[in-house]
Design an enzyme around this catalytic site. Structure first.
Site, mmCIF file in Angstrom:
data_model
loop_
_atom_site.group_PDB
_atom_site.id
_atom_site.type_symbol
_atom_site.label_atom_id
_atom_site.label_comp_id
_atom_site.label_asym_id
_atom_site.label_seq_id
_atom_site.Cartn_x
_atom_site.Cartn_y
_atom_site.Cartn_z
ATOM 1 N N GLU A 94 25.834 33.674 35.029
ATOM 2 C CA GLU A 94 25.192 34.057 36.149
ATOM 3 C C GLU A 94 24.382 35.143 36.261
ATOM 4 O O GLU A 94 24.859 35.812 35.372
ATOM 5 C CB GLU A 94 25.521 33.178 37.372
ATOM 6 C CG GLU A 94 25.203 32.063 37.034
ATOM 7 C CD GLU A 94 26.077 31.205 38.687
ATOM 8 O OE1 GLU A 94 26.437 30.227 38.906
ATOM 9 O OE2 GLU A 94 26.274 32.281 39.290
ATOM 10 N N CYS A 107 21.865 42.527 38.568
ATOM 11 C CA CYS A 107 23.465 41.958 38.247
ATOM 12 C C CYS A 107 23.335 41.384 37.200
ATOM 13 O O CYS A 107 23.260 39.888 37.171
ATOM 14 C CB CYS A 107 23.872 41.473 39.407
ATOM 15 S SG CYS A 107 25.990 41.270 38.861
ATOM 16 N N CYS A 114 36.256 36.162 32.050
ATOM 17 C CA CYS A 114 36.788 36.933 32.008
ATOM 18 C C CYS A 114 37.614 37.129 32.609
ATOM 19 O O CYS A 114 38.898 36.171 32.560
ATOM 20 C CB CYS A 114 35.984 37.325 33.606
ATOM 21 S SG CYS A 114 36.912 39.669 33.519
ATOM 22 N N CYS A 118 41.251 39.104 38.427
ATOM 23 C CA CYS A 118 41.733 40.521 39.672
ATOM 24 C C CYS A 118 41.651 38.903 40.765
ATOM 25 O O CYS A 118 41.174 37.937 40.218
ATOM 26 C CB CYS A 118 39.933 40.827 40.148
ATOM 27 S SG CYS A 118 40.515 42.394 38.528
ATOM 28 N N CYS A 121 38.728 37.066 42.625
ATOM 29 C CA CYS A 121 37.540 36.869 42.050
ATOM 30 C C CYS A 121 37.474 35.464 41.058
ATOM 31 O O CYS A 121 38.700 35.068 40.793
ATOM 32 C CB CYS A 121 37.368 38.031 41.092
ATOM 33 S SG CYS A 121 36.271 37.613 39.689
ATOM 34 N N CYS A 337 29.196 39.264 45.494
ATOM 35 C CA CYS A 337 29.957 39.503 44.737
ATOM 36 C C CYS A 337 31.506 38.876 44.640
ATOM 37 O O CYS A 337 31.831 37.952 45.462
ATOM 38 C CB CYS A 337 30.641 40.662 44.807
ATOM 39 S SG CYS A 337 29.837 41.988 44.621
HETATM 40 S S1 SF4 Z 1 36.293 41.406 39.719
HETATM 41 FE FE1 SF4 Z 1 36.122 39.060 38.268
HETATM 42 S S2 SF4 Z 1 34.660 39.601 36.481
HETATM 43 FE FE2 SF4 Z 1 35.277 41.713 37.325
HETATM 44 S S3 SF4 Z 1 36.870 42.635 36.199
HETATM 45 FE FE3 SF4 Z 1 38.082 40.838 37.901
HETATM 46 S S4 SF4 Z 1 38.463 38.985 37.120
HETATM 47 FE FE4 SF4 Z 1 36.815 39.941 35.680
#
Ligand code: SF4
Length: 359
Positions: A94, A107, A114, A118, A121, A337
């Site tokens: 996306e 963005c 990923c 985190c 996220c 976000c």
């Molecule tokens: S916030 Fe999400 S996309 Fe960004 S580095 Fe952490 S896990 Fe990866």
């Protein structure tokens, strides 16, 4: 598409010049091709009317311009547009267009999924599927600039979509070189912000880049323990090591490092956190971007009240730290976000997860 065709989308200008020369085609045609593809959004060689017909026919046989395909394009009530794009292997990412921030901003993603995990996220929940190629990263910008009518206008790029850009260093930096070409979109590095959790060797490499984008560090915590819980790569690259690398990072005159701080209710949003943050940033030309969490199913945190956010911001401002609170954008279309996750069946797309963090 045949396997012998060369993909122009993956070539920077010197590579394209060399590839044409190797085929006995004059190098200057590379600049014409770049203008068509990047500046006019044209990827069919037969429409490139300043090339001779025989050359167009030959290029048609020997070259291609692979471009992500727009699967969906949703517009939020606030004008934010979320694009789901399909790559040549069918994977989806996306990308988000955010108008008036105050400039126009794209963005974009650097990976499918990923690896950073985190805790707040949705993209992190997907794990890493694969790196994007330079052509796929630059291709998002080509597509979005064409789709939003901004091919001839300045825009900003934030590498804050799905993925960790410094975990895909080569392709990310090559994409920026391709986008910087004066024969293409001529995007100045000053208009690009690279957002990272702080992979220290990557930061050190970035510090030596001739085309250096603005730097944003996803900090999100003020103690090692707290940060390791929220941003697991902190185990390897500690808060202290990242801030040291930031102190050494070469900044041009008026530029600063942005520190992003996702605010989680009752977790990292106390006055003590704010005061610790002030101390951590001592000696760094910094600005802080507070991002009240966009809650989502599967994310075990809540959004703090406006009062808590304001109190935190005030403590920073009172100590002369420039602070902003990120406005939530595109919540109704999950383009905010941390909401960038590509949904396939029960799964969600990466771009949705990123958008959560930007609301
Ligand atoms: S916030 Fe999400 S996309 Fe960004 S580095 Fe952490 S896990 Fe990866």
């Amino acid at each position: 598409m045949s396997s012998s065709q060369l993909d122009l989308a993956e070539l920077d200008l010197p590579e394209l010049e060399a590839a044409l020369e190797a085929r006995g085609v004059e190098r200057f045609h590379a600049r014409q091709l770049y203008r068509w593809v990047y500046r006019r959004g044209v990827t069919q060689f037969d429409l490139m009317t300043d090339l001779s017909r025989p050359l167009r026919a030959r290029l048609q046989d020997e070259l291609l311009v692979s471009t992500p395909r727009i699967i969906s394009d949703e517009t939020s009530v606030d004008g934010t547009r979320k694009f789901v794009l399909e790559l040549v292997d069918g994977r989806r990412i996306e990308s988000v267009y955010i108008p008036d921030t105050p400039s126009m901003t794209f963005c974009i993603s650097t990976q499918v999924g990923c690896a950073m995990s985190c805790g707040f996220c949705l993209t992190g929940k997907m794990g890493l599927v694969r790196n994007l190629t330079a052509g796929e990263i630059a291709g998002q910008v080509r597509l979005l600039a064409a789709a939003t009518g901004l091919l001839d206008f300045p825009f900003n790029i934030v590498l804050m979509g799905m993925g960790e850009p410094l975990h895909n260093y080569e392709h990310t930096m090559k994409a920026l070189r391709m986008l910087h070409s004066e024969h293409g979109l001529a995007v100045s590095p000053r208009r690009v912000t690279l957002s990272t959790v702080g992979i220290v060797p990557g930061l050190e490499r970035l510090a030596r880049e001739p085309l250096m984008p603005n730097l944003a560090i996803s900090l999100h915590a003020t103690t090692e323990e707290q940060r390791t819980a929220l941003v697991p790569p902190n185990r390897k690259y500690s808060l202290a090591a990242i801030l040291d690398a930031c102190r050494r990072f070469p900044l041009k005159n008026r530029s600063r490092i942005t520190f992003e701080y996702v605010m989680l209710d009752g977790v990292n949003d106390t006055p003590e956190d704010a005061r610790r943050l002030v101390k951590l940033l001592a000696g760094i030309k910094a600005k802080v971007n507070l991002i009240p969490l966009n809650p989502a199913p599967g994310i075990p945190y809540d959004r703090p009240s406006d009062e808590r956010v304001d109190r935190f911001a005030q403590i920073l401002a009172d100590r002369h730290i420039t602070v902003s609170v990120r406005k939530s954008r595109g919540r109704d279309i999950r383009a905010a976000c941390g909401q960038l996750i590509v949904e396939g069946g029960s799964k969600k797309t990466a771009a949705q997860q990123m958008a959560l963090l930007m609301r």
